[in-house]
Design a protein around this motif. Structure first.
Motif, PDB file in Angstrom:
ATOM      1  N   LYS C 216      11.067   2.859   4.253  1.00 60.50           N
ATOM      2  CA  LYS C 216      11.235   2.243   5.562  1.00 60.50           C
ATOM      3  C   LYS C 216       9.868   2.113   6.265  1.00 60.50           C
ATOM      4  O   LYS C 216       9.506   1.066   6.778  1.00 60.50           O
ATOM      5  CB  LYS C 216      12.168   3.140   6.392  1.00 60.50           C
ATOM      6  CG  LYS C 216      12.431   2.640   7.774  1.00 60.50           C
ATOM      7  CD  LYS C 216      13.612   1.709   7.772  1.00 60.50           C
ATOM      8  CE  LYS C 216      13.877   1.225   9.196  1.00 60.50           C
ATOM      9  NZ  LYS C 216      14.917   0.187   9.219  1.00 60.50           N
ATOM     10  N   GLU C 217       9.118   3.220   6.229  1.00 60.76           N
ATOM     11  CA  GLU C 217       7.849   3.266   6.950  1.00 60.76           C
ATOM     12  C   GLU C 217       6.872   2.207   6.449  1.00 60.76           C
ATOM     13  O   GLU C 217       6.148   1.583   7.203  1.00 60.76           O
ATOM     14  CB  GLU C 217       7.244   4.673   6.797  1.00 60.76           C
ATOM     15  CG  GLU C 217       6.136   4.984   7.769  1.00 60.76           C
ATOM     16  CD  GLU C 217       5.463   6.317   7.442  1.00 60.76           C
ATOM     17  OE1 GLU C 217       4.438   6.613   8.039  1.00 60.76           O
ATOM     18  OE2 GLU C 217       5.974   7.055   6.560  1.00 60.76           O
ATOM     19  N   PHE C 218       6.855   2.025   5.116  1.00 61.62           N
ATOM     20  CA  PHE C 218       5.898   1.082   4.541  1.00 61.62           C
ATOM     21  C   PHE C 218       6.474  -0.342   4.451  1.00 61.62           C
ATOM     22  O   PHE C 218       5.924  -1.195   3.791  1.00 61.62           O
ATOM     23  CB  PHE C 218       5.451   1.550   3.164  1.00 61.62           C
ATOM     24  CG  PHE C 218       4.397   2.616   3.238  1.00 61.62           C
ATOM     25  CD1 PHE C 218       3.059   2.305   3.112  1.00 61.62           C
ATOM     26  CD2 PHE C 218       4.742   3.928   3.481  1.00 61.62           C
ATOM     27  CE1 PHE C 218       2.091   3.289   3.206  1.00 61.62           C
ATOM     28  CE2 PHE C 218       3.787   4.916   3.576  1.00 61.62           C
ATOM     29  CZ  PHE C 218       2.451   4.592   3.436  1.00 61.62           C
TER      30      PHE C 218
ATOM     31  N   THR E 138      -0.440  -1.309  10.485  1.00 62.50           N
ATOM     32  CA  THR E 138      -1.528  -2.259  10.621  1.00 62.50           C
ATOM     33  C   THR E 138      -1.803  -2.869   9.268  1.00 62.50           C
ATOM     34  O   THR E 138      -1.882  -2.150   8.264  1.00 62.50           O
ATOM     35  CB  THR E 138      -2.797  -1.541  11.108  1.00 62.50           C
ATOM     36  OG1 THR E 138      -2.448  -0.792  12.275  1.00 62.50           O
ATOM     37  CG2 THR E 138      -3.889  -2.524  11.434  1.00 62.50           C
ATOM     38  N   ASN E 139      -1.954  -4.178   9.247  1.00 63.74           N
ATOM     39  CA  ASN E 139      -2.284  -4.812   7.983  1.00 63.74           C
ATOM     40  C   ASN E 139      -3.792  -4.772   7.790  1.00 63.74           C
ATOM     41  O   ASN E 139      -4.546  -5.411   8.497  1.00 63.74           O
ATOM     42  CB  ASN E 139      -1.779  -6.257   7.997  1.00 63.74           C
ATOM     43  CG  ASN E 139      -1.795  -6.835   6.600  1.00 63.74           C
ATOM     44  OD1 ASN E 139      -2.563  -6.382   5.753  1.00 63.74           O
ATOM     45  ND2 ASN E 139      -0.958  -7.831   6.371  1.00 63.74           N
ATOM     46  N   LEU E 140      -4.209  -3.981   6.832  1.00 65.20           N
ATOM     47  CA  LEU E 140      -5.653  -3.819   6.626  1.00 65.20           C
ATOM     48  C   LEU E 140      -6.192  -4.892   5.683  1.00 65.20           C
ATOM     49  O   LEU E 140      -7.327  -4.832   5.260  1.00 65.20           O
ATOM     50  CB  LEU E 140      -5.942  -2.455   6.020  1.00 65.20           C
ATOM     51  CG  LEU E 140      -5.545  -1.235   6.854  1.00 65.20           C
ATOM     52  CD1 LEU E 140      -5.874   0.033   6.101  1.00 65.20           C
ATOM     53  CD2 LEU E 140      -6.248  -1.252   8.192  1.00 65.20           C
ATOM     54  N   GLY E 141      -5.349  -5.828   5.342  1.00 64.96           N
ATOM     55  CA  GLY E 141      -5.804  -6.846   4.392  1.00 64.96           C
ATOM     56  C   GLY E 141      -5.464  -6.436   2.987  1.00 64.96           C
ATOM     57  O   GLY E 141      -4.789  -7.144   2.255  1.00 64.96           O
ATOM     58  N   PHE E 142      -5.863  -5.215   2.614  1.00 63.76           N
ATOM     59  CA  PHE E 142      -5.548  -4.775   1.254  1.00 63.76           C
ATOM     60  C   PHE E 142      -4.250  -3.997   1.206  1.00 63.76           C
ATOM     61  O   PHE E 142      -3.687  -3.767   0.148  1.00 63.76           O
ATOM     62  CB  PHE E 142      -6.692  -3.967   0.646  1.00 63.76           C
ATOM     63  CG  PHE E 142      -7.107  -2.792   1.461  1.00 63.76           C
ATOM     64  CD1 PHE E 142      -6.473  -1.570   1.297  1.00 63.76           C
ATOM     65  CD2 PHE E 142      -8.133  -2.896   2.392  1.00 63.76           C
ATOM     66  CE1 PHE E 142      -6.859  -0.480   2.045  1.00 63.76           C
ATOM     67  CE2 PHE E 142      -8.520  -1.794   3.142  1.00 63.76           C
ATOM     68  CZ  PHE E 142      -7.881  -0.585   2.968  1.00 63.76           C
ATOM     69  N   MET E 143      -3.791  -3.543   2.349  1.00 63.01           N
ATOM     70  CA  MET E 143      -2.512  -2.839   2.354  1.00 63.01           C
ATOM     71  C   MET E 143      -1.960  -2.786   3.768  1.00 63.01           C
ATOM     72  O   MET E 143      -2.669  -3.056   4.729  1.00 63.01           O
ATOM     73  CB  MET E 143      -2.679  -1.404   1.859  1.00 63.01           C
ATOM     74  CG  MET E 143      -3.391  -0.529   2.878  1.00 63.01           C
ATOM     75  SD  MET E 143      -3.483   1.194   2.433  1.00 63.01           S
ATOM     76  CE  MET E 143      -1.786   1.655   2.370  1.00 63.01           C
ATOM     77  N   PRO E 146       0.695   2.352   7.716  1.00 66.28           N
ATOM     78  CA  PRO E 146       1.417   2.778   8.917  1.00 66.28           C
ATOM     79  C   PRO E 146       0.436   3.450   9.876  1.00 66.28           C
ATOM     80  O   PRO E 146      -0.376   4.287   9.452  1.00 66.28           O
ATOM     81  CB  PRO E 146       2.433   3.788   8.371  1.00 66.28           C
ATOM     82  CG  PRO E 146       2.587   3.442   6.935  1.00 66.28           C
ATOM     83  CD  PRO E 146       1.259   2.915   6.501  1.00 66.28           C
ATOM     84  N   ASN E 147       0.519   3.081  11.134  1.00 64.67           N
ATOM     85  CA  ASN E 147      -0.435   3.627  12.108  1.00 64.67           C
ATOM     86  C   ASN E 147      -0.420   5.141  12.127  1.00 64.67           C
ATOM     87  O   ASN E 147      -1.435   5.791  12.301  1.00 64.67           O
ATOM     88  CB  ASN E 147      -0.092   3.128  13.510  1.00 64.67           C
ATOM     89  CG  ASN E 147      -0.287   1.643  13.609  1.00 64.67           C
ATOM     90  OD1 ASN E 147      -0.948   1.043  12.748  1.00 64.67           O
ATOM     91  ND2 ASN E 147       0.296   1.023  14.626  1.00 64.67           N
ATOM     92  N   TYR E 148       0.791   5.670  11.944  1.00 71.20           N
ATOM     93  CA  TYR E 148       0.889   7.109  12.048  1.00 71.20           C
ATOM     94  C   TYR E 148       0.035   7.809  11.010  1.00 71.20           C
ATOM     95  O   TYR E 148      -0.608   8.819  11.275  1.00 71.20           O
ATOM     96  CB  TYR E 148       2.353   7.564  11.927  1.00 71.20           C
ATOM     97  CG  TYR E 148       2.465   9.038  12.186  1.00 71.20           C
ATOM     98  CD1 TYR E 148       2.463   9.519  13.490  1.00 71.20           C
ATOM     99  CD2 TYR E 148       2.504   9.941  11.140  1.00 71.20           C
ATOM    100  CE1 TYR E 148       2.505  10.862  13.741  1.00 71.20           C
ATOM    101  CE2 TYR E 148       2.552  11.298  11.390  1.00 71.20           C
ATOM    102  CZ  TYR E 148       2.554  11.751  12.693  1.00 71.20           C
ATOM    103  OH  TYR E 148       2.582  13.092  12.933  1.00 71.20           O
ATOM    104  N   ARG E 149       0.018   7.236   9.815  1.00 67.12           N
ATOM    105  CA  ARG E 149      -0.766   7.882   8.753  1.00 67.12           C
ATOM    106  C   ARG E 149      -2.258   7.828   9.051  1.00 67.12           C
ATOM    107  O   ARG E 149      -3.001   8.761   8.743  1.00 67.12           O
ATOM    108  CB  ARG E 149      -0.462   7.238   7.418  1.00 67.12           C
ATOM    109  CG  ARG E 149       1.016   7.372   7.108  1.00 67.12           C
ATOM    110  CD  ARG E 149       1.317   7.409   5.653  1.00 67.12           C
ATOM    111  NE  ARG E 149       2.749   7.632   5.503  1.00 67.12           N
ATOM    112  CZ  ARG E 149       3.307   8.257   4.481  1.00 67.12           C
ATOM    113  NH1 ARG E 149       2.561   8.702   3.517  1.00 67.12           N
ATOM    114  NH2 ARG E 149       4.606   8.415   4.424  1.00 67.12           N
ATOM    115  N   ALA E 150      -2.680   6.736   9.645  1.00 62.53           N
ATOM    116  CA  ALA E 150      -4.095   6.649  10.023  1.00 62.53           C
ATOM    117  C   ALA E 150      -4.423   7.761  11.015  1.00 62.53           C
ATOM    118  O   ALA E 150      -5.455   8.435  10.918  1.00 62.53           O
ATOM    119  CB  ALA E 150      -4.374   5.284  10.620  1.00 62.53           C
TER     120      ALA E 150
END
Ligand SMILES: Nc1ncnc2c1ncn2[C@@H]1O[C@H](COP(=O)(O)OP(=O)(O)OP(=O)(O)O)[C@@H](O)[C@H]1O
Ligand SMILES: Nc1ncnc2c1ncn2[C@@H]1O[C@H](COP(=O)(O)OP(=O)(O)OP(=O)(O)O)[C@@H](O)[C@H]1O
Ligand SMILES: [Mg+2]
Ligand SMILES: [Mg+2]
Lengths: 257, 235, 377, 342, 294
Positions: C216-218, E138-143, E146-150
């Motif tokens: 879901k998250e991705f 956020t779309n980093l272009g290559f992937m 998820p903001n949370y992971r950043a």
């Protein structure tokens, strides 16, 4: 004197991150001597010992023992060749009896140390020899005492006995009298004298009374390098030694102890 | 001698685990005095010092420091009373550099030696300042252990075997330092195996045996007590 | 025979599977006994319960001890295949009826089948068949599997693949993840790269839950469908409908499927503040049916009772048209559900809507496929 | 040695090591103790006759052997292995596989298990013995986790279902082990032999060296002992015995499962030794008995509290009961003797 | 463009994901290293404390509606307090004994904590929503990251660096390091060591708690989340060199990345790769990558 050289170092050097602790030391130890190594604090004496016993690898130089180059051997190998060192403290097995401590050393030459299927009894024939050794250092009455319970000076004596059990040809003693009361200092000094028969001793010692009374030969290190070498009487008059080691030039080498 | 008492110990008992080591020690040290504690190996001198600071197991009796009862205090509170302790085993920290070791003890009061003065006295330490503490040579560690507490401004110094393992030249320097400190009004308790080091420095002497004080005499009585010392210490 | 009739129930009481069966499952066995009247053949019925801690040796020792020293009449195994296989071994050796409720492994009625075992609720083959075939028929042709890397995951994946292919779908790839992997993002990224229509999650419990959340998250759920191959309602509850929406799930029972079930569920809810899982329902059903069989044959003698259990028709709130095959497999209808969206889900635990009902003969291993010697006679 | 000395925290404190008890009790067997052993042996011999449940006692003996093997390392060499489940469990699988799938006879299956455990021990030891104390514990733990994952994934172990239905077969082709009583006496015989073997190892010339290493490792080096080799041998011996325990367990219980290789099994064996008394001969046996009996009892009494209770026992042991049951008993006896002397 | 046979976009994506996991390893091994370094205790309860942190956040949200940001502060405090209690009640009694006892005691504590939570909350776990502010990706272009992971990566690296600075570069840090070696002596110099030790254990526990809160929205909050992780974290600490703070942080991040790539190239091995690396490192450098030779 034509006594043969038992140990020789050539250009022995040890650097620690750019700091030279032992600097190009050429030293010859003659068989049968009590050879003292003295020098100011931080001169590199202990490091030099560590090099000889392989606790540290040298940066440069060679160590020759009885004509064999032992520079790259492992500590236990060196020990088996008969170079044995005494430690400053706790060099005993505290919860073994005095007898067992000595036997620990005797056992090694038996070659059964990996034999996990043999009974302990197979070691009992060593007890006689162990008692003899204890007797040489006056410990026969303490044979069954746990070593922890021995007074300090006795522990040192036990350590000497253990060391002798290895039949060392060359004993390295680092400040053997450190931390001892006067009585003990005297006893241990005599002990060293006694055990030196038939073997060679190289010792580090700050107590000049000890050095002057038993050393045949002295080497003085300063900043890792040898500044003087020779019989006691000669070296003790060397002004450079007096200045580096004794401080005020007018003090006698008998020193503060 | 001022009548002001810096340290007054009475009926001090101390134990290590089950073993009873001190059996009622009584001694006092006046302000500005240098006192030497003599005895054989194992007589209990180190234990006395450790008991003052609170490093033994159980202890009983009374230890008054500048009038304040310290027997119940934890070690850090004792230190705050102005006590500086240099342990026999040196206690140099391996994970700290020589300089960090030197700077470690918090300053208790004004008036300790400055770092410059210390480096002046022990040039080795300056040279090895960045080395890990236990990589120093035995003697260098001893210097560091002493220097460390001279910095803190503690006015009552407990010095255990500080001449141990030092070259004669350094021992002489130490003796000078102690004289200077005394002149500045520090109070010092020395435990020394090296009688010749302690003899000329101390104002008074205590002799210990089996965890008790067995003799006490002053500097001027030294000569007449030599015989007794011979017996007790083998000097 | 005199003295109490003893029923032993051994399950995981505190660990991984304690929620889907566990203490509440034990309570269901007791409820069934109570509801039956507490007595059979004029002998009181006692229920013994034990926690096998997911250790086969504990399960086996307990079973053996009960049979030897308590003269156990029926052994019921809760969750986890390893313990159930071990108990089945003991039951076979000691010749006592054994009903396995929550084990997933089809081995119990396949290569390791025994005349004393009844495998009651489901097995991995059924899950694969039910989940796989319905989805492929619904248009999910290209499959990608995210598989737990151990025997259970492998067999779930293999069974599902067979079903998918048999129904005209293709498997474009699979990635194996370690057991108890806390992070699935990396595997999901690989799955996403495969451009498959549907992601089959051949894992269970915590792994399934974490994979689902990460999907879901991705944003994986936006580009592909996700199917859980072994999912209990407790798992869906854990993830929350918001995260699980659209997930397709195979199961043997759902509390909200009919009035009888709802009645049972309401009683359960009152005590546990949650809804029963299919296993807990099966615990009740199995105990009740066993007691009926004993009543009928008038003895607890193993062979007679087993014969009756095999001959019976099973119709209660838990299952319809059930029957036990010679290999011990309980054959009954299985269901495919879909998780409702947050809006559709009107009350707590109202999670599923029925997608398909699969008759028992299509849901389980067929006689032809089976390796069980009891079927070949 | 004055320079690279270790200024240890504990220099002035009497460090109480887990093996502190051994110094006093590691030696021979006194008469009283000998009598106790004889009585226990007699009890074990008649156990099946007086209605003790043979499978339970066999299981207990297997774990007792496992605990003794573990204790050989912790108690008598001073190394805490947190990975002994790997030897126990892997050998269990090997025996199961060779006997069930490859059709080997039980004695060969056991032999295979022991040999593989020894080799595994050699590999573990090779990596781990370079470090001491807790480092050693953590490294063995991590290595055993590797074995666990291997067993989880390898096809021959049956994954989480385990390897089930291993038949005991006939010992040397003639003695039918299917009979629980026969199996019981086999297990008992092996256990007694190993127990005596461990006593011998501890009191052998080799055992003396282990004692030295435990007491003062640098000193042992300076006496010319290559300590790593001794430790390695001790490790391999302990691993082999643990493997033997695992192999036997497979034959007794007729299956091998993942529980046997899981790290919580390593935790359990530590608990057994700790509870019974580390560094005593009989402690681990008693500890194993207590833990196994407890597990059996807790299984139907407390249910979900099992982990909490086991955890609490751990805490209690460490805080109040460090010498374990046997250790405390011996200490109590010593104190009494000392008092009697005084 | 491809790197090692995979598209470079996927490569960067996997690198990023590796860092995220590494961030958790780093935070946990940091706490473990601090406690080990300063108290000489291998804190087996670390995983359990991490779990308690996550649960604390979840319970606060579920029961009292305390949001993520408050939980981020409160949960570590709660876990820290729990740490303080543990130290005062139990660990205190073990100082001066063989460090193995600390390991065994905390092992027991871990079992107790885990068992208690398991009893109370079951094992299937609870889910914790990503906070509003950080939801989305956020779309980093290559992937798509998820903001949370950043945020997890940023937060964890910040905390790690701050801790490292505190310990290696400040006076307090010097007390702590010295205290590990000879607590009594440091105390005799006038430092309140018992207090310091208690607070240190509390701080280490709080770090674990913080990692737990950070992890809560990413993975399922379950009583077992800690024990699954703790052994890997042990390996990280061993590889980094026990007691080396910076070493454990760098190793944590690095191993996260290595493990991430293993998942792509050889997923079967991703569970064991850390242990394999450990074995290799130990053979070449027994003291670990950053450890000082004993
Ligand atoms: N491992 C090491 N790393 C860095 N420097 C070292 C190391 N070992 C010794 N040194 C330095 O090398 C010098 C020589 O040390 P060594 O211990 O050999 O002196 P020493 O002659 O034995 O002195 P002492 O009489 O004080 O014991 C010292 O300045 C010491 O600080
Ligand atoms: N940590 C300890 N545990 C048990 N007993 C100890 C401990 N430290 C010292 N002792 C014992 O206490 C007695 C007094 O020791 P102490 O160290 O105070 O003597 P000392 O007069 O300083 O002698 P030394 O010259 O050996 O330093 C000795 O018998 C010693 O064996
Ligand atoms: Mg020196
Ligand atoms: Mg002293």
């Amino acid at each position: 004197m034509s006594a043969e050289t038992i140990l020789e170092t050539q250009g022995l050097t040890k650097e620690f991150k750019g700091f030279v602790a032992v600097n190009n030391v050429d030293l010859k130890v003659r068989r049968g001597d009590i050879h003292a190594l003295i020098g100011p604090n931080g001169a590199g004496k202990t490091t030099f010992f560590n090099l000889l016993t392989k606790f540290l690898p040298p940066t440069r130089g060679t160590i020759t023992y009885r004509g064999v180059d032992i520079t790259h051997e492992r500590p236990a190998q060196t020990a088996r060749r008969g170079i044995v060192r005494s430690f400053q403290i706790s060099a005993v097995f505290p919860h073994l009896t005095a007898m067992e401590n000595v036997r620990a050393a005797l056992q090694r030459n038996l070659g059964t140390s990996f034999h996990f299927w043999k009974p302990e009894k197979s070691l009992h024939h060593l007890h006689g020899r162990a008692m003899e050794l204890l007797a040489t250092v006056d410990l026969q009455d303490f044979a069954d005492e746990l070593t922890v319970n021995l007074p300090y000076g006795r522990k040192r004596a036990l350590e000497l006995a253990t060391t002798m059990a290895l039949e060392p040809d060359l004993m390295l003693l680092d400040e053997p009298t450190q931390g001892m009361g006067h009585e003990d200092v005297h006893r241990v000094t005599q002990l060293i004298k006694k055990v030196s028969e038939g073997r060679t001793i190289l010792m580090v010692e700050h107590n000049m009374n000890v050095v002057s009374s038993i050393a045949d030969r002295i080497t003085v290190l300063q900043r890792g390098a040898v500044i003087a070498d020779g019989p006691y009487a000669e070296v003790s008059k060397n002004p450079q030694v007096i200045e580096a080691y004794m401080g005020a030039a007018d003090t006698e080498l008998q020193g503060a102890h | 001698m001022s009548a002001q008492e810096t340290l007054n110990i009475s009926g001090l008992h101390a134990w290590y685990g089950e073993s009873h080591v001190l059996h009622g020690v009584d001694m006092r040290v006046n302000e500005g005095e240098v006192v030497a504690l003599l005895g054989r190996n194992g007589a209990g001198r180190t234990t006395t010092m450790r008991a003052i600071v609170g490093l033994t197991g159980a202890r009983k009796g009374s230890i008054r420091i500048r009038g304040e009862e310290a027997i119940k205090l934890p070690p850090h509170r004792v230190a705050k009373l102005g006590v500086g302790y240099c342990p026999e085993e040196r206690g140099i920290f391996a994970s700290l550099s020589a300089e960090e070791n030197l700077m470690l003890p918090p300053e208790i009061a004004q008036g300790g030696m400055s770092v410059a003065e210390i480096y002046d006295m022990f040039p080795n330490l300056k040279e090895r300042a960045a080395s890990p503490g236990t990589r120093l040579s035995g003697g260098e560690q001893q210097m560091l252990a002493v220097a460390r507490i001279l910095r803190t401004g503690a006015r009552l110094l407990l010095l255990d075997e500080i001449s141990e393992g030092l070259a004669p030249v350094i021992v002489q320097k130490l003796a000078e330092t102690i004289r200077t400190l005394k002149a500045k009004g520090y109070t010092i308790v020395l435990v020394e195996q090296n009688f010749r080091f302690a003899a000329p420095l101390a104002d008074r002497f205590y002799v210990m045996e089996h965890g008790r004080i067995v003799r006490e005499f002053a500097q001027h009585e030294l000569r007449e007590n030599m015989g007794m010392l011979q017996e007790y210490l083998g000097v | 025979q005199t003295g109490p009739v003893r029923i032993g129930f051994i399950t995981d009481m505190a660990s991984l599977y304690a929620d889907i069966d566990g203490p509440a499952g034990a309570e269901m066995v007791k409820w069934a006994v109570q509801d039956f009247g507490g007595k059979v053949l004029n002998r009181p019925v006692e229920v013994l319960t034990a926690d096998h801690q997911n250790k086969a040796d504990v399960a086996a020792s307990k079973a053996r001890e009960w049979i030897d020293s308590q003269n156990l009449s029926l052994l019921i195994g809760g969750t986890s295949s390893g313990t159930n296989l071990a108990m089945a071994g003991i039951a076979k050796e000691k010749k006592r009826p054994f009903i396995s409720i929550g084990a997933g492994s089809a081995r119990l009625t396949n290569e390791d089948c025994s005349p004393y075992t009844i495998h009651y609720a489901y097995d991995t083959v059924a899950l694969a068949k039910v989940g796989g075939s319905a989805l492929v028929k619904a248009g999910a042709k290209k499959w990608y599997f995210l598989t737990a890397d151990y025997a259970f995951g492998h067999s779930l994946e293999a069974d599902s693949s067979t079903v998918v292919k048999a129904n005209g779908g293709t498997v474009v790839g699979a990635v194996r993840h370690p057991l108890n992997a806390s992070d699935f993002s990396s595997f999901l990224l690989q799955a996403q790269g495969s451009k498959a229509d549907i992601l089959g999650l051949a894992n269970a419990g915590g792994d399934f839950i974490n994979a689902m959340k990460a999907a879901k998250e991705f944003g994986i759920t936006k580009s592909m469908k996700v199917a859980g191959l072994l999912v209990f309602i407790n798992d869906v509850h854990s993830i929350g409908v918001a995260n699980a929406e659209g997930l397709q799930v195979a199961d043997s029972w759902y509390w909200n499927q009919d009035d009888e079930s709802r009645k049972f569920a309401a009683r359960f809810f009152e005590k546990y503040k949650r809804m029963p899982s299919s296993l807990q329902a099966a615990d009740y059903s199995a105990t009740m049916n066993y007691l009926k069989a004993v009543q009928k044959v008038g003895t607890t003698d193993t062979d007679k009772v087993m014969a009756e259990l095999r001959g019976m028709k099973y119709n209660d709130f838990y299952h319809k048209n059930g029957s036990v095959r010679a290999d011990g497999r309980m054959i009954h209808d299985m269901y495919l559900y879909q998780v409702k969206g947050s809006k559709e889900s009107t009350k707590p635990w109202d999670y599923y809507k029925l997608v398909a009902k699969v008759p028992g003969d299509q849901a389980f291993t067929t006689v032809a496929e089976s390796k069980c010697s009891l079927l070949k006679k | 040695m004055s320079t690279p000395s270790t200024s240890s925290v504990a220099a002035d404190l009497p460090v109480e090591a887990p093996n502190a008890a051994i110094a006093k009790h590691g030696g021979g067997v006194g008469r009283a103790t000998g009598l106790v052993y004889l009585a226990l042996l007699a009890l074990a011999l008649v156990a099946p006759l007086i209605g003790l449940y043979p499978v339970f006692v066999m299981k207990l003996l297997c774990f007792a052997l496992f605990a003794c093997a573990f204790n050989l390392l912790l108690g008598f060499t001073g190394l805490l292995s947190f990975g002994h489940a790997a030897f126990f469990g892997f050998a269990a699988y090997i025996t199961g596989h060779t006997v069930k799938v490859m059709g080997w006879s039980p004695e060969l299956g056991i032999l295979a298990g022991v040999v593989v455990a020894a080799l595994l021990g050699l590999a573990f030891g090779f990596v781990a013995i370079r470090r001491q104390g807790i480092y050693f514990a953590m490294i063995t733990l991590a290595l055993s986790q590797m074995v666990y994952f291997l067993c989880l994934q390898a096809p021959f172990t049956g994954g989480e279902d385990g390897l089930q239905g291993v038949l005991r077969g006939n010992l040397f082709g003639v003695i039918p082990l299917m009979d629980d009583t026969v199996m019981y006496y086999l297990v008992l015989a092996i256990f007694v032999a190993c127990f005596l073997g461990i006593m011998r190892i501890v009191n052998s010339p080799f055992g003396q060296v282990l004692k030295m290493i435990r007491e003062n490792e640098p000193r042992a080096v300076s006496l010319g002992y290559e300590v790593d080799r001794y430790k390695l041998l001790a490790f391999v011996l302990s691993a082999s015995l643990a493997g033997l325990a695992g192999s036997l367990k497979t034959l007794v219980m007729k299956f091998a499962t993942l529980t046997d290789v899981h790290w919580s099994m390593s935790g359990e064996v530590i608990l057994m030794s700790l509870l019974g008394g580390v560094g005593t001969f009989f402690g681990p046996v008693l500890g194993a008995g207590i833990v196994i009996a407890l597990q059996n009892m807790l299984a139907d009494k407390v249910g979900e509290w099992v982990t909490v209770i086991i955890g609490a026992i751990f805490v209690l042991c460490v805080l109040a009961f460090r010498k374990g049951v046997v250790g405390e008993l011996l200490a109590w006896r010593d104190r009494r003797k000392a008092r009697a002397k005084a | 463009m491809e790197i090692f046979g995979i598209p470079h976009q996927a490569f960067l994506g996997q690198l990023m994901l590796g860092l995220v996991n590494g961030a958790f390893y780093a935070m946990l091994s940091l706490g473990l290293a601090v406690i080990f370094g300063l108290l000489d205790i291998v804190n087996f309860a670390h995983g359990a404390l991490y779990m308690v942190g996550a649960f604390a956040a979840w319970i606060m949200l579920d029961k009292w509606g305390v949001n993520y940001w408050f939980a981020l502060v409160l949960a570590p405090l709660i876990v820290g307090a729990l740490g303080v209690v543990i130290e005062r009640l139990f660990l205190k009694r073990l100082y001066g004994l063989d460090p193995l006892y600390g390991l065994l005691l905390t092992f027991g504590l871990a079992l107790i904590l885990e068992g208690a939570f398991r009893r109370e909350y079951g094992v299937s776990g609870q889910s914790y929503q990503v906070p509003e502010l950080l939801s989305g990706a956020t779309n980093l272009g290559f992937m798509i990251l998820p903001n949370y992971r950043a945020w997890v990566v940023v937060a964890s690296i910040t905390v790690c660096l701050a801790t490292w600075y505190l310990i290696e570069r400040t006076r307090l840090g010097a007390y702590l390091r010295a205290g590990t070696e000879n607590a009594k002596l440091v105390q005799a110099f006038g430092v309140n060591v018992p207090l310091m030790v208690t607070l240190t254990y509390g701080a280490g526990a709080a770090l674990a708690g913080l990692a737990g809160v950070l992890a809560a929205p990413v993975i399922q909050v379950t009583p077992l989340m800690g024990s699954n992780l703790i052994i890997v974290v042990f390996a990280v600490v061993v590889i980094g060199g026990m007691g080396s703070i910076l070493g454990s942080v760098i190793t944590g991040l690095g191993l996260g990345v290595v493990e991430g790539f293993t998942r792509v190239f050889y997923p079967e091995a991703s569970n064991v790769v850390v242990f394999v690396i450990m074995a290799i490192v130990l053979m070449l450098r027994p003291a670990g990558l950053f450890g000082k030779e004993a």
